[in-house]
Design a protein around this motif. Sequence first.
Motif, PDB file in Angstrom:
ATOM      1  N   ARG A 150       0.829  -1.207   0.000  1.00 26.00           N
ATOM      2  CA  ARG A 150       0.000   0.000   0.000  1.00 26.00           C
ATOM      3  C   ARG A 150       0.865   1.261   0.000  1.00 26.00           C
ATOM      4  O   ARG A 150       0.540   2.252  -0.670  1.00 26.00           O
ATOM      5  CB  ARG A 150      -0.944  -0.021   1.201  1.00 26.00           C
ATOM      6  CG  ARG A 150      -2.034  -1.095   1.110  1.00 26.00           C
ATOM      7  CD  ARG A 150      -3.061  -0.954   2.215  1.00 26.00           C
ATOM      8  NE  ARG A 150      -2.521  -1.324   3.509  1.00 26.00           N
ATOM      9  CZ  ARG A 150      -2.606  -2.529   4.058  1.00 26.00           C
ATOM     10  NH1 ARG A 150      -3.202  -3.512   3.391  1.00 26.00           N
ATOM     11  NH2 ARG A 150      -2.115  -2.787   5.253  1.00 26.00           N
ATOM     12  N   ASN A 153       2.365   1.909  -3.415  1.00 23.74           N
ATOM     13  CA  ASN A 153       1.340   2.476  -4.292  1.00 23.74           C
ATOM     14  C   ASN A 153       1.166   3.966  -4.023  1.00 23.74           C
ATOM     15  O   ASN A 153       1.080   4.776  -4.961  1.00 23.74           O
ATOM     16  CB  ASN A 153       0.018   1.744  -4.097  1.00 23.74           C
ATOM     17  CG  ASN A 153      -1.045   2.207  -5.077  1.00 23.74           C
ATOM     18  OD1 ASN A 153      -0.899   2.046  -6.285  1.00 23.74           O
ATOM     19  ND2 ASN A 153      -2.117   2.803  -4.572  1.00 23.74           N
ATOM     20  N   ASP A 154       1.133   4.349  -2.744  1.00 27.03           N
ATOM     21  CA  ASP A 154       0.985   5.767  -2.396  1.00 27.03           C
ATOM     22  C   ASP A 154       2.186   6.581  -2.868  1.00 27.03           C
ATOM     23  O   ASP A 154       2.036   7.712  -3.352  1.00 27.03           O
ATOM     24  CB  ASP A 154       0.809   5.932  -0.883  1.00 27.03           C
ATOM     25  CG  ASP A 154      -0.562   5.495  -0.404  1.00 27.03           C
ATOM     26  OD1 ASP A 154      -1.487   5.423  -1.234  1.00 27.03           O
ATOM     27  OD2 ASP A 154      -0.712   5.225   0.802  1.00 27.03           O
ATOM     28  N   ARG A 156       4.112   5.952  -5.424  1.00 24.42           N
ATOM     29  CA  ARG A 156       4.038   6.096  -6.878  1.00 24.42           C
ATOM     30  C   ARG A 156       2.947   7.087  -7.279  1.00 24.42           C
ATOM     31  O   ARG A 156       3.121   7.866  -8.226  1.00 24.42           O
ATOM     32  CB  ARG A 156       3.789   4.748  -7.548  1.00 24.42           C
ATOM     33  CG  ARG A 156       4.959   3.797  -7.410  1.00 24.42           C
ATOM     34  CD  ARG A 156       4.812   2.596  -8.333  1.00 24.42           C
ATOM     35  NE  ARG A 156       5.119   2.940  -9.696  1.00 24.42           N
ATOM     36  CZ  ARG A 156       4.283   2.840 -10.727  1.00 24.42           C
ATOM     37  NH1 ARG A 156       3.037   2.430 -10.522  1.00 24.42           N
ATOM     38  NH2 ARG A 156       4.658   3.153 -11.948  1.00 24.42           N
ATOM     39  N   GLY A 194       7.777   1.153  -9.208  1.00 25.55           N
ATOM     40  CA  GLY A 194       6.787   0.355  -9.926  1.00 25.55           C
ATOM     41  C   GLY A 194       7.224  -1.093 -10.077  1.00 25.55           C
ATOM     42  O   GLY A 194       6.413  -2.011  -9.945  1.00 25.55           O
ATOM     43  N   GLN A 197       6.859  -2.736  -6.701  1.00 31.56           N
ATOM     44  CA  GLN A 197       5.449  -2.977  -6.416  1.00 31.56           C
ATOM     45  C   GLN A 197       4.927  -4.174  -7.205  1.00 31.56           C
ATOM     46  O   GLN A 197       4.215  -5.029  -6.660  1.00 31.56           O
ATOM     47  CB  GLN A 197       4.633  -1.726  -6.765  1.00 31.56           C
ATOM     48  CG  GLN A 197       3.153  -1.850  -6.459  1.00 31.56           C
ATOM     49  CD  GLN A 197       2.385  -0.614  -6.897  1.00 31.56           C
ATOM     50  OE1 GLN A 197       2.896   0.233  -7.636  1.00 31.56           O
ATOM     51  NE2 GLN A 197       1.151  -0.497  -6.449  1.00 31.56           N
TER      52      GLN A 197
END
Length: 206
Positions: A150, A153-154, A156, A194, A197
């Motif tokens: 999570r 993702n934040d 990025r 990325g 992730q």
Amino acid sequence: MPGHFEPLPGGGAAVALDDVEISIIRSLAVQLLELIGPGPAEDAPDDPLAELFAEGPSEPPSDPVLRRLFPDAYTDPEGTPGPKRADEQKAYSAEFRRYTENDLRAGKRENALAVVRSLDALTAETGGTGDSGGGAVLKLTPQESQAWLRALNDLRLAIGARLEITDEDDTDLLYRLPDEDPRKPMVMAYLWLGGLQETLVTTLLP
């Protein structure tokens, strides 16, 4: 393992990071924490119910990164709505934001803190200095892996907002930026995160 996550026996994930990579991820997570800000009850630590019942903002943030992290809940996927529909969506979004944004911010803070804490623990174990070279293997529990996913993702989303990335075509253009472009380091961080992730998602698939 270098540069990508791999599964651990019994669950969780592991990745080899050098000291520079550790420093970059930690710095980005700390910046994200500073951007999100403290919780609404930080000024009233003696009242444990203050944050629980505190209402959040009703207006979207002015910072484009925060708007990307905390978007309006109600938008028209078909395009620009009429004036009446737009007013309804704005009212619904304001109401939804008022009662959910504090919880969303708290969750994003906890995820970023989990990243910082795990990296600090890794550095303490290995005696890393944060200089180039060295490094270690970061091992995450299943719960820590979800927090990392999570948080990545934040991070990025935040970098993407700063780079004004809105669709895949924007990403393709970034690949072709010349080395002297001042955005290049941020682009490289965006692409690298990325990759991390993506491999973490693959690792956590059943």
